[in-house]
Design an enzyme around this catalytic site. Structure first.
Site, PDB file in Angstrom:
ATOM      1  CB  CYS A  84      23.674  35.803  21.333  1.00 22.93           C
ATOM      2  SG  CYS A  84      23.649  36.617  22.949  1.00 22.93           S
ATOM      3  CG  HIS A 123      27.677  33.177  24.616  1.00 26.14           C
ATOM      4  ND1 HIS A 123      27.077  33.225  23.063  1.00 26.14           N
ATOM      5  CD2 HIS A 123      25.792  34.387  25.441  1.00 26.14           C
ATOM      6  CE1 HIS A 123      26.425  33.899  22.813  1.00 26.14           C
ATOM      7  NE2 HIS A 123      25.785  34.540  24.103  1.00 26.14           N
ATOM      8  CD  GLU A 124      24.608  33.437  28.514  1.00 26.51           C
ATOM      9  OE1 GLU A 124      24.627  34.266  28.799  1.00 26.51           O
ATOM     10  OE2 GLU A 124      23.848  33.014  27.352  1.00 26.51           O
ATOM     11  CG  HIS A 127      26.434  38.395  27.405  1.00 26.90           C
ATOM     12  ND1 HIS A 127      26.265  39.035  26.457  1.00 26.90           N
ATOM     13  CD2 HIS A 127      25.703  37.197  26.882  1.00 26.90           C
ATOM     14  CE1 HIS A 127      25.835  38.784  25.793  1.00 26.90           C
ATOM     15  NE2 HIS A 127      25.557  37.379  25.881  1.00 26.90           N
TER      16      HIS A 127
END
Length: 163
Positions: A84, A123-124, A127
């Site tokens: 990351c 993953h994004e 976030h």
């Protein structure tokens, strides 16, 4: 500048309009290009903008995610050494999926993403939802007779062992 402060990265993020997103996407692209590390995605919270916007940039995809929602996921797997940009020099083993269906305001019908790009989308999107890679880390060893962490409800030996 990419944010590394965990407290700020965990702050809640709000939905964005398409107009807001266009400006933020340009900022994300600039930051991703100028990063000394080779990332394939970046989310607005990582540059201090608490909106649910992210980009994925690989040789295969150029995907803009505005208010993304993961609708479906298939083929859970252990990703070894996921990184990351907000955690330089950290690589964690995580449980992710090899195929996802993601819908967002720019792709309301949804798009199926596979492979590395599916991991990047997950993953994004995390976030955008204030979830960090450290929250997804596969901290303990999974035994053959334990339930598979992918959420299938099957025992690990019948689901993902040996993949």
């Amino acid at each position: 500048m990419i944010i590394t402060d965990i407290v700020e990265l965990k702050l809640p993020n709000k939905n964005a309009t398409i107009e807001e997103a266009e400006k933020i996407i340009k900022l994300l692209e600039q930051e991703l290009k100028s990063s000394p590390r080779h990332g394939v995605g970046l989310a607005a919270p990582q540059i201090g903008i608490h909106k649910r916007i992210a980009i994925i940039r690989t040789g295969k995809y150029s995907l803009d995610l505005v208010n993304p929602i993961i609708v479906d996921r298939e083929h859970g797997m252990l990703v070894k050494g996921e990184g990351c940009l907000s955690f330089p020099n950290v690589a964690l083993n995580t449980w992710r999926f090899d195929e996802v269906l993601v819908k967002c305001d720019k792709n309301p019908a949804g798009v199926v993403i596979t492979g590395l790009e599916a991991v990047a989308v997950l993953h994004e999107t995390d976030h955008c939802d204030s979830v960090l890679i450290t929250d997804r880390a596969a901290m303990q060893k999974v035994g053959r007779n334990d339930l598979c962490p992918c959420g299938s409800g099957k025992k690990f030996k019948k689901c993902h062992e040996g993949r």
